[in-house]
Design an enzyme around this catalytic site. Sequence first.
Site, PDB file in Angstrom:
ATOM      1  CG  ASP A   1      -6.763   0.325  -0.015  1.00  0.00           C
ATOM      2  OD1 ASP A   1      -6.392   0.932   0.995  1.00  0.00           O
ATOM      3  OD2 ASP A   1      -5.914   0.289  -1.011  1.00  0.00           O
TER       4      ASP A   1
ATOM      5  CB  THR B   1      -1.747   5.966  -1.736  1.00  0.00           C
ATOM      6  OG1 THR B   1      -1.749   4.582  -1.657  1.00  0.00           O
ATOM      7  CG2 THR B   1      -3.066   6.283  -0.895  1.00  0.00           C
ATOM      8  CB  THR B   2       0.784   3.049  -5.598  1.00  0.00           C
ATOM      9  OG1 THR B   2       0.607   2.500  -4.508  1.00  0.00           O
ATOM     10  CG2 THR B   2       2.163   2.801  -6.049  1.00  0.00           C
TER      11      THR B   2
ATOM     12  CG  ASP C   1      -1.923   1.023   1.328  1.00  0.00           C
ATOM     13  OD1 ASP C   1      -3.015   0.950   0.745  1.00  0.00           O
ATOM     14  OD2 ASP C   1      -1.698   2.190   1.765  1.00  0.00           O
TER      15      ASP C   1
HETATM   16  N1  LIG Z   1      -6.224  -6.739 -13.222  1.00  0.00           N
HETATM   17  C1  LIG Z   1      -5.696  -5.649 -13.366  1.00  0.00           C
HETATM   18  N2  LIG Z   1      -4.954  -5.538 -14.750  1.00  0.00           N
HETATM   19  C2  LIG Z   1      -4.445  -4.243 -15.012  1.00  0.00           C
HETATM   20  N3  LIG Z   1      -4.234  -3.205 -14.199  1.00  0.00           N
HETATM   21  C3  LIG Z   1      -5.093  -3.343 -13.072  1.00  0.00           C
HETATM   22  C4  LIG Z   1      -5.623  -4.426 -12.735  1.00  0.00           C
HETATM   23  N4  LIG Z   1      -6.075  -4.184 -11.368  1.00  0.00           N
HETATM   24  C5  LIG Z   1      -5.701  -3.025 -11.112  1.00  0.00           C
HETATM   25  N5  LIG Z   1      -5.022  -2.448 -11.961  1.00  0.00           N
HETATM   26  C6  LIG Z   1      -4.411  -0.975 -12.211  1.00  0.00           C
HETATM   27  O1  LIG Z   1      -3.721  -0.956 -11.041  1.00  0.00           O
HETATM   28  C7  LIG Z   1      -3.593   0.449 -10.535  1.00  0.00           C
HETATM   29  C8  LIG Z   1      -3.718   0.326  -8.989  1.00  0.00           C
HETATM   30  O2  LIG Z   1      -2.462  -0.237  -8.438  1.00  0.00           O
HETATM   31  P1  LIG Z   1      -2.523  -0.336  -6.782  1.00  0.00           P
HETATM   32  O3  LIG Z   1      -3.798  -0.534  -6.195  1.00  0.00           O
HETATM   33  O4  LIG Z   1      -1.117  -1.190  -6.455  1.00  0.00           O
HETATM   34  O5  LIG Z   1      -2.115   1.060  -6.474  1.00  0.00           O
HETATM   35  P2  LIG Z   1      -2.696   2.302  -6.182  1.00  0.00           P
HETATM   36  O6  LIG Z   1      -4.385   1.885  -6.155  1.00  0.00           O
HETATM   37  O7  LIG Z   1      -2.434   3.325  -6.948  1.00  0.00           O
HETATM   38  O8  LIG Z   1      -2.350   2.751  -4.715  1.00  0.00           O
HETATM   39  P3  LIG Z   1      -2.899   1.722  -3.145  1.00  0.00           P
HETATM   40  O9  LIG Z   1      -3.960   0.734  -3.740  1.00  0.00           O
HETATM   41  O10 LIG Z   1      -1.504   1.339  -2.741  1.00  0.00           O
HETATM   42  O11 LIG Z   1      -3.493   2.717  -2.432  1.00  0.00           O
HETATM   43  C9  LIG Z   1      -4.752   0.976 -11.278  1.00  0.00           C
HETATM   44  O12 LIG Z   1      -4.119   1.941 -12.319  1.00  0.00           O
HETATM   45  C10 LIG Z   1      -5.463   0.079 -11.727  1.00  0.00           C
HETATM   46  O13 LIG Z   1      -6.139   0.391 -13.144  1.00  0.00           O
HETATM   47 MG   LIG Z   2      -5.212   0.315  -5.188  1.00  0.00          MG
END
Ligand SMILES: Nc1ncnc2c1ncn2[C@@H]1O[C@H](COP(=O)(O)OP(=O)(O)OP(=O)(O)O)[C@@H](O)[C@H]1O
Ligand SMILES: [Mg+2]
Length: 548
Positions: free
Chosen positions: A395, A97-98, A64
Amino acid sequence: MQQGSQSQVIVLNQNSQREQGSKAQLANIRAAKAVADIIRTTLGPKSMLKMLLDPMGGIVLTNDGNAILREIDVKHPAAKSMIELSRTQDEEVGDGTTSVIILAGELMAVAEPFISQKIHPIQIVGAYYRALEHALKSAEAIAKDVNIEDKEAIAEIIHSCIGTKFSSRWGDLVVDLAVNAVKTVYINNGGKIEVDTKRYAKIEKIPGGDLEDCTVLNGVMFNKDVTHPKMRRYIENPRVLLLDCPLEYKKGESQTNVEMMKEEDFTTMLKLEEEEVERLCSNIMKFNPDVVITEKGVSDLAQHYLMKQNISVIRRIRKTDNNRVARVSGATIVNRPEEIQESDVGTKCHKFEIKKIGDEYFTFMEDCEEPKACSILLRGASKDVLNEIERNMHDAMAVARNIIIDPKLVPGGGATEMHVSKELRKIGQTIEGIQSQPFQAVAEAMEVIPRTLAQNCGCSVVRIVTDLRARHAQESEESAYFGIEGNSGEIKNMKECKVWEPLAVKRQTFKTAIESACMLLRIDDVVSGLSTKKGGGKPSSGVPQLEE
Ligand SMILES: Nc1ncnc2c1ncn2[C@@H]1O[C@H](COP(=O)(O)OP(=O)(O)OP(=O)(O)O)[C@@H](O)[C@H]1O
Ligand SMILES: [Mg+2]
């Protein structure tokens, strides 16, 4: 001091360090890139975990973004401000957040050539703000509506947002828990929607047991036992009375002195105190409660009276727990026992039970009629796993809340960013003057999300991103929905893979990233290490080192 024209007036303390103009901007850009690089690998479904040691020696195991940045200790002020970003994002929408850090880092990076070319930062900032406006519009243009009554659909969305997390290994566990919890606390008050998971959905972690034992209780639980071992630990259909006052004789607010002349006076005083407690208890007993819960203390004497009436007493419960109990049982928290009314007694909870889990006692109040609060009980082998599941739950609940409040979705997997990037490029061509280039740079920066996703799933980045760009350039109806399927690393239609994200999260990501990049770019002076020894001058008064 003589007022000579040669003498030097030193305004800044000599210990302080100072970076000015483009030097300061370039340093900030470097810092922002460094922060983004730390968490670059944790984006997307094939993300890496980070293991962090906190100063106390505990470990944090997570992917996260916010949780990682919160733990690391940075010195550079710009880096600190970047870290604040992810906190804002976490508080506002709970997810993304990432992404926000990666995007902000990239927006800073693309500004570097302009700073070196001596384009005035205000022009860059102006272009960024214009780009933000268009980015938000074009993201909204491809958003689709979702029916929030459809539980399956909501579960699907949460699934794709949580799919990037460690707990996705256990399938739908977290998704189900989150959907249930949010559904429980959801209140639609004549169009005014309230989803307060922070206050009314409490996560309780108890190490031990199996992951399958994780549940959302139809009621609440808390870590307390009855005050007297003889009190009942299992009651069906209890009448619940909630208090936030102590069941003891009242002490004076301020220090009181009593002077006694006769020996009997002391006995009288003790007696009065006892009578006071008895009166308190009889006020309570009039209403025949089975369970009395108070936030404050209960004296031994009061316990004795209540015990005799077969009432179970729990004391020193937390205020927040008491609020949840009030919601599930329908009771009202009362402050003065003499003013209790029948309507204050809660009867909506049908089972009161105290269970021993591990070596601690927990009170469960379950089987409630439409509870508007709940406890989420997490069980698992180790504390680290539980902590990560808890973060993932946050989340998941945030995502569910976002959709309920703003039921619009945009495609994930970098599709939205790619679409926005394409639109910005198109608009950028029509912009004239110096802002055109920085505007185009925002379009370029947006591509960092699909690029990072591709990188993290180990495919050939350049080929995939070029391919994706070409797909989006086709201008067909479906082209905006093409993104990178994070597990296989292929380009697919996100409608088919069902990778969606709430529009609220995307909107907040763009806003926070661009606004903070602008803020950092507008800094042209970094003064650090101001000494506290003496007020060596007024650093805010403009030019610090004047030569006369
Ligand atoms: N199955 C999937 N295939 C492709 N991309 C995906 C998939 N699931 C999620 N994503 C993409 O991954 C990204 C989110 O990644 P992640 O959840 O690791 O980080 P975040 O939401 O930015 O931060 P965090 O969840 O740590 O607060 C988004 O851009 C989302 O569209
Ligand atoms: Mg996320």
